[in-house]
Every structure is written in C-alpha cells, then in structure tokens.
Write an enzyme that holds these catalytic residues in place. Structure first.
Site, short mmCIF file in Angstrom:
data_model
loop_
_atom_site.label_atom_id
_atom_site.label_comp_id
_atom_site.label_asym_id
_atom_site.label_seq_id
_atom_site.Cartn_x
_atom_site.Cartn_y
_atom_site.Cartn_z
N GLU A 60 -109.45 35.08 19.18
CA GLU A 60 -108.97 33.83 18.43
C GLU A 60 -109.44 32.37 18.77
OE1 GLU A 60 -107.23 36.12 19.23
OE2 GLU A 60 -106.39 36.95 17.09
N ASP A 84 -99.80 34.78 11.94
CA ASP A 84 -99.00 33.30 12.76
C ASP A 84 -99.05 33.44 14.21
OD1 ASP A 84 -96.72 35.38 12.41
OD2 ASP A 84 -96.55 34.61 10.53
N HIS A 129 -95.47 39.02 14.14
CA HIS A 129 -96.36 38.74 12.73
C HIS A 129 -95.33 37.88 11.60
CE1 HIS A 129 -98.52 42.30 14.49
NE2 HIS A 129 -99.30 42.35 13.73
#
Lengths: 336, 378
Positions: A60, A84, A129
């Site tokens: 990420e 998220d 999640h």
C-alpha cells in the site's frame, strides 16, 4: 436516467475519467485482470490497457508513494486501497507526502490524487475489513475527504474528485455497493452539485439528523419511523467531511434548534465531535438542546456476529432524537 | 535450491570489496568493472569534480557555522560524502529528475541550487527549496526513504510520457538515501515496484556507516549492495570516497536505465565525518580512532594528490578554486542574513490548490486578530 448500482456507477465514472483525460491512471491491487475485488474497475484494463490500469505489487505504501511520483510527472492517479483497514500501511505517504507536497513547495507540485477506499461495516467481513478511518484524514490539512451515499453522487463525485487539483480521500460504503439508484450518465459534470456541498435529503422541522455514507440510509429509515410517531426529522448528508458545508448544516439547525449527528466510526475525536463543535459555535443561541452524537462505540471493530451492536441503527438514532426533543428515552427515569 | 547468507563484513573497519579507481593516496588504478565507464575521462572533468567537491565542503562548513551562530535552526553536514554526491550528480543530464534526502547539499549544489535555496529550509523560512521543476530536483526529504517511491513513480511516468502527448524520452529518475533508510519498508517497496515495472530509476545508497548513533551493522548483516539483486536489480558497490568511481558507477547505472534495461542500484561506501545534524553529538557513540582512519580516506585529498601529480592542478588553479568556494560561502552567508520572513498570513496559502471554506474562515479570523495589534505583527 439509468438505474445503476453504486458499483456500476463508480465503474462508469472511472471509465469516463480514463476516456476524457489521458493523464488519469488507475492503480491498485487486483484492479486490472480481476476488475477489483468489488469489480469497481471491471473492464477498464481491456478498454484502456495495462499502461493506464495498473495491477500493482501488494504494497500500500508503494502504491501511494509511486502515485506521488506519477503526479510529479503530470499524471492524475486514482489509487484503490482494497479495504479500509489496509490504508494504514499507506498512511505515512498520504499524510506526510500527498497532503503536504503542495504546501511544502508553495504550490509548485500538485498532487491531484484520488484515494478510493471501500469503506465501513455491515457486510459481515473479517477483521480490518470494516473500519471507518475517516477522522484520521479529516484531521490532516491538505486532504479533501468525501463520502458517498448513493449511485448518482458516486458517479459525479468520483469524477469531481479526479478532476480536483487537490488530493481527495474518497470513501465508498461497501454495504451500498449493490444498492441501485437513478444516475443521469449524460448530465454535464458542471451541472452536478459540487462535492464540497452537503445536501438536505429529507426536509423536516423538529430536529436535524446529520450523517454521511451508508448511515444516510439508516437516518432516512429513522426519519420515516419518526414521522409515524408525529416527529418531523430533517436529514442532511454531509457528502464532504473536509471541508464540512456548515452553511447548509447551520441553516437547518437554526430552524429546528435540535440536532443529532450519527456515523459508524467511534465517537471519540470523530467527525461527529467536530460537527457538534462547529454547530455549537455557529448556532448556540438557536439550540434548544445540546447536540448529540450516535456513533460506533469506542472499541476496536467487533467480530461480525456482534457488529449490529456497534453500528448505530434506527432505534439508537430515534432514542437520541427523543433525548434532544426532551421526550422519554433510554436514559430517562421513565425508562428505568 | 538452498540460499545461505553470505559472509558478513564489518563495514566499520573493513571496506570490503569495493570498486575503486583512485586510491586514498591519489594513485589512478584500473578496476575491470568501472574502467569502461571512466576510461578517457579528461583532466578537465576531474578538475571540475574536484572544484565541486571543494565548493560542497565549503558550503557545508558555512552551514555549520551559520547554525552555531544561531542563523540556521539546523544543518545536516555532508563532510566526507562529497565524492558520492558530486560524482553521481555530475553524471546526470538536466532532464533527469532527482529525489534526494536531506543530506544531499552537494547534489543540490551540482544541480544548480542558489545560495538562498540552499539555506531557506534550514533557516526555517520555507519547507522546501522552492519549485523542484526548475532544476528537476526535489527538495530535502525528511521522512526516511519516502522519496525512493517518488522516484520510482516518476520513472513509471517517464515510461508513460506518450500518454500525456509528449515524445518518448530516455530520461531517468534518481533517488538518494542512506544506510539507515535501507531498513525502511518504503525502500524495499520501491525496489519491488522498480523491478516489476522495469522503471528507469537509479538508486544511490550513500552508506555513511551511521544512522545517527546506529552503526550499519544494526541495519544489515550483508553489504547493502547485495540486497538489490534479490529484487532483480543489478548493483555496484563502490568506494564512495572515490569521486571518479562514483561518476563511473553512475554512468553505468544511467546507461542501463536509459537503454530500457530497468533500474540499477549503487551502494557508495563512504563516511559521515561530522554529526548526523548539528543537534547530534557523535562523540557519545563513535570511536575517535574510526574517524581518524576515515580522515585518511578523504575524498577531496586523493583527487588533489592525483591532480597535483599529473600537473592538472597548479598553485594558481588551486587558489582560484579555493577563492571560488569562498565566494560561494560569502553568498550563502549574505543570503542567510538578508532573508526576510514572509507575511504571516501566507502560512494559509497553498495548503490547497482550490478554495477550502474551513481554511478561508481561519485565515480571515487570524487576519482580524493580527489587525488588532497597533504596532502590527511580523
């Protein structure tokens, strides 16, 4: 007008942005061949090629950090963070680089990045999640933060976010991905309401309910139930969490004198706290009762089987409405 | 197939296998790997490299002095690292884009930074050196290793220039970072992305042996250059105090990147002679004997010896170079002392590229507050 799910509306917005502007790129894990784990990028690789729809390594910080470099080179990257709770490894690049490079260079470097985040709970997912990290980003100057609640906003606000010269953190409620709504795919972007504006989604006179994202649906259900009980609730969808459109919010609260703010994220130092303070500063003399928050508890997101006790539901909102209206409620002696 | 760790060298005391073309005594030697990239280098170029290193050291000394006199809030010395900075930066073209860390004053100088730009960050007047597009060099990056990803992304952008309607180019993105940064996840992610996309990017790791008080053996049990091949990136480990070796290694790396062969990695083994920053006290963690050993490998002294022996540097030319460095230092000092802090309300400028209602209200409120002072506030 076309009836589309939010997922299809987002897909249409991305396709349109790619077609209209050659500097737009899509980046993320599984966004290419698979079309995204939620299929938001379905078909875009085939239509626009691997140079513009980029399946990235599973990293990420790497995704956002390389998007920063692409923005330096003149591109407008649209980054997908798969869930998220996975945005935290990219947090440093978002808050220290994406948010600040324009300021650091006194405007020389633009960071027109859009960070899309499938967001929040209510879908029975595993840990990490179902998180609601919006307050972290709202707290960071240099970022714009928006949350959508229906397919039409999803379509137009995503296109506006991509066109915006500022970085935008774009929250997409997972539990609304497959809910349909009318979208005018041919309407001009310039005619759509700007993404910075809040919207009154239901007019009412007794109290104002301020919310955003999937919680808009819950607030509207609460307003429907309240109406059966003779209480008229006005419901406002904030749409933009940074900046907050206080003109719309304050105009409503000045009329109703009572306000309940609701969101899924934990309440402590959350968006609701900020909005309550903003309302109090602007509307103190119009308020008939203290602004109340109905939020997720200040706990880590619970296991899926217990999440319904964490997510503010219709009854918790109505209970808070009773409190601001000074009617019997769960905390009053009459209820004990 | 079994892979075993290679033998660990002790970088504190052992230079290990490094490519070198000028010895610490100033003798020109042949290194088979680097020779094709330094063969035929003219004395004039060597003198230029020497001049840039002298200027960098003079700038560094002035930065430390200005900080000690309270004119700068902080300075990050690069004394001892002039060769890697000057040697690699001089091999670049103007169109290449550089993403440095906060210690690359010599790189900034070679890229053409003005005296004012060189001090404004450390004086606390600005957060960057200004518009990075003017000299295609980003300002000092303070978050360790973050800039390596930016370089890779920029290189991915070079690969896609045609999408923007621009002609394809063989420009290269370059990033500088230290041995401490080599432990950061971002640096590893940058190498993964660079290798996977074959991005035209060069990684320059200035291994100066110390990350504040942490010696490089805390960061790695293998030479840092040994890591890159595991990502699919070829690397060179060179004597970072040998400006010609650094120049040659950079030519090798740039040629790979320009020709479409993808990223390359250079570990320049060097030494930070001074503190991490002016706020640091290396006497608390470093053996003075180590410093003294590395002083014997001074990057400027060896080129000086070589050029004096060859006759390319005579008294007059040396004096001219010293005077030139003194002029630079005087310009930096003058720029520092003449700096005028900008209007306080400009702190609200450029937070956003487009109007932001919340911030505009704050600017208005702070403006009204400042207007309440009869004397004005600056």
């Amino acid at each position: 007008m076309t009836a589309l799910t939010m997922a299809k509306a987002l897909n249409a917005a991305l396709g349109r942005a790619l077609a209209d502007d050659p500097s737009v790129l899509i980046m993320g894990e599984d966004v290419g061949t698979l079309g995204g784990v939620f299929r938001i990028t379905d078909g875009l690789l085939g239509a626009h090629g691997a140079s513009r729809v980029i399946d990235t390594p599973l990293a990420e910080s790497g995704i956002v950090g390389t998007a920063v470099g692409l923005a330096y080179r003149g591109f407008r990257p649209v980054v997908e963070i798969q869930f998220d709770g996975f945005v935290y490894p990219a947090f440093d690049q978002i808050v220290c680089q994406v948010a600040k490079l324009h300021y650091r260079t006194r405007g020389a470097v633009r960071m027109p990045l859009t960070v899309r985040i499938p967001w929040a709970g209510g879908v029975g997912a595993a840990e990490h999640h179902s998180e609601s990290p919006e307050a972290y980003f709202v707290h960071t100057s240099g970022l714009r933060v928006v949350a959508v609640s229906n397919p039409s906003d999803a379509y137009f606000m995503l296109r506006q976010a991509i066109a915006c010269d500022d970085p935008v953190v774009f929250f997409e409620p997972k539990r609304l991905y497959h809910v349909k709504g009318e979208v005018d795919l041919d309407a001009a972007l310039a005619d759509a309401p700007p993404m910075g504006l809040a919207r009154v989604v239901r007019a009412g006179s007794d109290a104002t309910v301020v919310t955003y994202g999937a919680q808009v649906t819950t607030a509207l259900e609460a307003a429907e139930a309240a109406a059966d009980d003779g209480v008229s609730l006005e419901v406002i969808d904030l749409r933009s969490l940074s900046p907050v459109d206080y003109d719309t919010v304050a105009a409503s609260v000045r009329r109703t004198g009572r306000v309940v703010i609701t969101h899924e994220a934990p309440g402590e130092a959350g968006v609701g706290a900020e909005v309550a303070a903003g309302i109090t500063e602007r509307c103190f003399h119009h308020l008939e009762a203290p602004p109340l928050r109905v939020t997720g508890h200040d706990i880590p997101y619970p296991p899926a089987k217990l999440e319904r006790h964490h997510l503010p539901d219709l009854d918790r909102i109505l209970d808070a409405v009773d409190r601001v209206l000074e009617r019997p409620h769960s905390l009053s002696e009459a209820a004990q | 197939m079994t892979y075993l760790p290679s033998t660990t060298t002790d970088p504190d005391t052992d230079m290990g296998p490094v490519a070198q073309v000028i010895t610490p005594d100033g003798e020109r030697i042949v290194d088979p790997t680097l020779e094709p990239w330094v063969d035929g280098i003219s004395d004039d170029l060597l003198v230029d490299l020497y001049r840039d290193m002298v200027r960098t050291r003079r700038l560094d000394g002035e930065g430390v002095a200005l900080q000690r006199q309270g004119q700068l809030g902080l300075w990050a010395p690069c004394e001892g690292q002039e060769a890697v900075q000057v040697g690699t930066a001089r091999a670049l073209r103007a169109a290449d884009f550089v993403f440095p860390s906060y210690r690359e004053s010599g790189v900034q100088l070679v890229r053409g930074a003005t005296p004012t730009e060189l001090i404004q960050v450390w004086r606390g007047e600005e957060q960057s050196m200004g518009d990075p597009f003017i000299r295609r060099t980003a300002g000092p990056q303070i978050i360790i290793g973050a800039q390596t990803l930016h370089a890779v992304g920029y290189a991915m952008g070079i690969q896609r220039a045609e999408a923007l309607g621009e002609a394809p180019s063989d420009d290269v993105a370059v990033t500088y970072f230290g041995d401490g940064a080599s432990s950061q996840g971002d640096v590893h992610e940058a190498m993964v992305f660079a290798a996977s996309f074959g991005a035209p990017v060069v990684f320059v790791c200035s291994n100066n042996q110390w990350a504040i008080s942490e010696p490089v053996r805390v960061q790695s049990r293998t030479p840092l250059a040994a890591r890159a091949p595991a990502f699919g990136i070829p690397s060179l480990r060179v004597d970072g105090n040998d400006v010609l070796a650094c120049y040659g290694a950079m030519r090798w790396a740039l040629e790979r990147a320009r020709s479409g062969s993808g990223p390359a990695y250079i570990e320049a083994v060097t030494y930070r002679m001074g503190p991490h920053t002016t706020a640091d006290d290396p006497t608390r963690y470093r053996d003075p004997a180590e410093l003294s050993r590395w002083r014997g490998r001074d990057p400027i002294a060896r080129v000086h010896a070589l050029l004096r022996a060859s006759g390319a540097l005579n008294d007059q030319r040396e004096a001219d170079i010293a005077a030139d460095a003194d002029t630079l230092a005087a310009e930096v000092r003058a720029a520092c002392l003449s700096y005028r802090t900008r209007d306080p309300l400009t702190v609200f400028d450029e937070v956003y590229a487009e109007p932001h209602a919340g911030l505009e209200a704050q600017r208005k409120a702070h403006s009204a507050y400042l207007d309440g002072f009869e004397e004005g506030v600056s």
